[in-house]
Design a protein around this motif. Structure first.
Motif, PDB file in Angstrom:
ATOM      1  N   GLY A   1       0.866  -1.167   0.000  1.00  0.00           N
ATOM      2  CA  GLY A   1       0.000   0.000   0.000  1.00  0.00           C
ATOM      3  C   GLY A   1       0.907   1.222   0.000  1.00  0.00           C
ATOM      4  O   GLY A   1       2.009   1.186   0.556  1.00  0.00           O
ATOM      5  N   MET A   2       0.454   2.295  -0.614  1.00  0.00           N
ATOM      6  CA  MET A   2       1.287   3.488  -0.727  1.00  0.00           C
ATOM      7  C   MET A   2       0.566   4.689  -0.135  1.00  0.00           C
ATOM      8  O   MET A   2      -0.669   4.766  -0.142  1.00  0.00           O
ATOM      9  CB  MET A   2       1.615   3.772  -2.192  1.00  0.00           C
ATOM     10  N   GLY A   3       1.349   5.618   0.368  1.00  0.00           N
ATOM     11  CA  GLY A   3       0.750   6.804   0.944  1.00  0.00           C
ATOM     12  C   GLY A   3       1.566   8.047   0.661  1.00  0.00           C
ATOM     13  O   GLY A   3       2.757   7.969   0.327  1.00  0.00           O
ATOM     14  N   TRP A   4       0.901   9.172   0.776  1.00  0.00           N
ATOM     15  CA  TRP A   4       1.558  10.484   0.704  1.00  0.00           C
ATOM     16  C   TRP A   4       1.314  11.203   2.032  1.00  0.00           C
ATOM     17  O   TRP A   4       0.200  11.163   2.578  1.00  0.00           O
ATOM     18  CB  TRP A   4       0.986  11.325  -0.432  1.00  0.00           C
ATOM     19  N   PHE A   5       2.352  11.858   2.500  1.00  0.00           N
ATOM     20  CA  PHE A   5       2.296  12.648   3.726  1.00  0.00           C
ATOM     21  C   PHE A   5       2.920  14.003   3.446  1.00  0.00           C
ATOM     22  O   PHE A   5       3.695  14.157   2.509  1.00  0.00           O
ATOM     23  CB  PHE A   5       3.065  11.948   4.853  1.00  0.00           C
ATOM     24  N   LEU A   6       2.580  14.972   4.269  1.00  0.00           N
ATOM     25  CA  LEU A   6       3.219  16.270   4.165  1.00  0.00           C
ATOM     26  C   LEU A   6       3.748  16.693   5.528  1.00  0.00           C
ATOM     27  O   LEU A   6       3.250  16.257   6.578  1.00  0.00           O
ATOM     28  CB  LEU A   6       2.257  17.324   3.607  1.00  0.00           C
ATOM     29  N   GLN A   7       4.770  17.519   5.475  1.00  0.00           N
ATOM     30  CA  GLN A   7       5.311  18.094   6.708  1.00  0.00           C
ATOM     31  C   GLN A   7       5.644  19.544   6.459  1.00  0.00           C
ATOM     32  O   GLN A   7       6.573  19.859   5.703  1.00  0.00           O
ATOM     33  CB  GLN A   7       6.542  17.325   7.189  1.00  0.00           C
ATOM     34  N   ALA A   8       4.859  20.409   7.083  1.00  0.00           N
ATOM     35  CA  ALA A   8       5.131  21.836   6.996  1.00  0.00           C
ATOM     36  C   ALA A   8       6.220  22.204   7.991  1.00  0.00           C
ATOM     37  O   ALA A   8       6.446  21.497   8.979  1.00  0.00           O
ATOM     38  CB  ALA A   8       3.856  22.620   7.281  1.00  0.00           C
ATOM     39  N   LEU A   9       6.861  23.317   7.744  1.00  0.00           N
ATOM     40  CA  LEU A   9       7.978  23.753   8.582  1.00  0.00           C
ATOM     41  C   LEU A   9       7.553  23.880  10.038  1.00  0.00           C
ATOM     42  O   LEU A   9       6.578  24.559  10.353  1.00  0.00           O
ATOM     43  CB  LEU A   9       8.499  25.095   8.067  1.00  0.00           C
TER      44      LEU A   9
ATOM     45  N   LEU B   1      -4.669  24.303  -5.473  1.00  0.00           N
ATOM     46  CA  LEU B   1      -3.711  24.400  -4.372  1.00  0.00           C
ATOM     47  C   LEU B   1      -3.887  25.685  -3.581  1.00  0.00           C
ATOM     48  O   LEU B   1      -4.244  26.739  -4.131  1.00  0.00           O
ATOM     49  CB  LEU B   1      -2.291  24.293  -4.901  1.00  0.00           C
ATOM     50  N   LYS B   2      -3.638  25.572  -2.279  1.00  0.00           N
ATOM     51  CA  LYS B   2      -3.769  26.692  -1.348  1.00  0.00           C
ATOM     52  C   LYS B   2      -2.419  26.944  -0.676  1.00  0.00           C
ATOM     53  O   LYS B   2      -1.604  26.025  -0.556  1.00  0.00           O
ATOM     54  CB  LYS B   2      -4.799  26.343  -0.271  1.00  0.00           C
ATOM     55  N   PRO B   3      -2.182  28.162  -0.216  1.00  0.00           N
ATOM     56  CA  PRO B   3      -0.921  28.434   0.493  1.00  0.00           C
ATOM     57  C   PRO B   3      -0.689  27.475   1.666  1.00  0.00           C
ATOM     58  O   PRO B   3       0.455  27.113   1.940  1.00  0.00           O
ATOM     59  CB  PRO B   3      -1.103  29.879   0.971  1.00  0.00           C
ATOM     60  N   GLU B   4      -1.748  27.043   2.325  1.00  0.00           N
ATOM     61  CA  GLU B   4      -1.590  26.130   3.460  1.00  0.00           C
ATOM     62  C   GLU B   4      -1.186  24.715   3.041  1.00  0.00           C
ATOM     63  O   GLU B   4      -0.904  23.872   3.900  1.00  0.00           O
ATOM     64  CB  GLU B   4      -2.861  26.079   4.316  1.00  0.00           C
ATOM     65  N   ASP B   5      -1.160  24.440   1.742  1.00  0.00           N
ATOM     66  CA  ASP B   5      -0.646  23.153   1.250  1.00  0.00           C
ATOM     67  C   ASP B   5       0.876  23.146   1.171  1.00  0.00           C
ATOM     68  O   ASP B   5       1.484  22.105   0.904  1.00  0.00           O
ATOM     69  CB  ASP B   5      -1.208  22.841  -0.136  1.00  0.00           C
ATOM     70  N   THR B   6       1.494  24.304   1.396  1.00  0.00           N
ATOM     71  CA  THR B   6       2.947  24.406   1.338  1.00  0.00           C
ATOM     72  C   THR B   6       3.597  23.490   2.374  1.00  0.00           C
ATOM     73  O   THR B   6       3.283  23.565   3.565  1.00  0.00           O
ATOM     74  CB  THR B   6       3.388  25.852   1.580  1.00  0.00           C
TER      75      THR B   6
ATOM     76  N   LEU C   1      12.764  10.353   0.199  1.00  0.00           N
ATOM     77  CA  LEU C   1      13.103  11.731   0.502  1.00  0.00           C
ATOM     78  C   LEU C   1      11.979  12.604  -0.033  1.00  0.00           C
ATOM     79  O   LEU C   1      11.346  12.266  -1.017  1.00  0.00           O
ATOM     80  CB  LEU C   1      14.422  12.108  -0.168  1.00  0.00           C
ATOM     81  N   GLY C   2      11.715  13.686   0.595  1.00  0.00           N
ATOM     82  CA  GLY C   2      10.586  14.510   0.237  1.00  0.00           C
ATOM     83  C   GLY C   2      10.836  15.403  -0.957  1.00  0.00           C
ATOM     84  O   GLY C   2      11.963  15.571  -1.432  1.00  0.00           O
ATOM     85  N   THR C   3       9.756  15.989  -1.434  1.00  0.00           N
ATOM     86  CA  THR C   3       9.822  16.992  -2.489  1.00  0.00           C
ATOM     87  C   THR C   3       9.050  18.223  -2.021  1.00  0.00           C
ATOM     88  O   THR C   3       7.944  18.104  -1.494  1.00  0.00           O
ATOM     89  CB  THR C   3       9.263  16.431  -3.822  1.00  0.00           C
ATOM     90  N   GLN C   4       9.660  19.390  -2.193  1.00  0.00           N
ATOM     91  CA  GLN C   4       9.080  20.621  -1.670  1.00  0.00           C
ATOM     92  C   GLN C   4       7.976  21.146  -2.585  1.00  0.00           C
ATOM     93  O   GLN C   4       8.175  21.268  -3.797  1.00  0.00           O
ATOM     94  CB  GLN C   4      10.159  21.695  -1.511  1.00  0.00           C
ATOM     95  N   VAL C   5       6.855  21.467  -1.982  1.00  0.00           N
ATOM     96  CA  VAL C   5       5.753  22.136  -2.685  1.00  0.00           C
ATOM     97  C   VAL C   5       5.530  23.478  -2.005  1.00  0.00           C
ATOM     98  O   VAL C   5       5.319  23.529  -0.784  1.00  0.00           O
ATOM     99  CB  VAL C   5       4.467  21.297  -2.640  1.00  0.00           C
TER     100      VAL C   5
END
Length: 121
Positions: A32-40, A85-90, A113-117
């Motif tokens: 199974g695959m997933g996407w996660f985000l981590q804001a600063l 996309l919204k600024p809060e998706d950064t 490794l992550g990719t910056q959005v």
């Protein structure tokens, strides 16, 4: 399994990006695959997950109707199409592999490794 995410960048609010995550060194269709985000300065957050076959998906409420996760098992790749996309998706976006459909980071054994959005207002 090794994971490599790509496709991030700078986009204006309302725009779109498509992230890709290429897998190697394992049997991609057994994960199974997933996407996660981590804001600063914040914790890693769940975005979306997809089952091994791609028949089931699950999204965080914050992205429902805007983001779409998909996979191509023949290409060993999972995608995240991000629209409106919204600024809060950064954030830095990470792909990960688990034993099935999961939303908790602890359920994932392999991380890329992550990719910056970055979404500008």
């Amino acid at each position: 399994v090794q994971l490599q995410a790509s496709g991030g960048g700078l986009v204006q609010a309302g725009g779109s990006l498509r992230l890709s995550c290429a897998a190697s060194g394992g049997t991609f269709s057994s994960y199974g695959m997933g996407w996660f985000l981590q804001a600063l300065g914040k914790e890693r957050e769940f975005v979306a997950t997809i089952s091994m076959s791609g028949s089931s998906t699950y999204y965080a409420d914050s992205v429902k109707g805007r983001f779409t996760i998909s996979r191509d098992n023949a290409k060993n790749t999972v995608y995240l199409q991000m629209n409106s996309l919204k600024p809060e998706d950064t954030a830095v976006y990470y792909c990960a592999a688990s034993g099935g459909l999961a939303s908790m980071p602890s359920r994932y054994n392999y991380w890329g490794l992550g990719t910056q959005v970055t979404v500008s207002s």
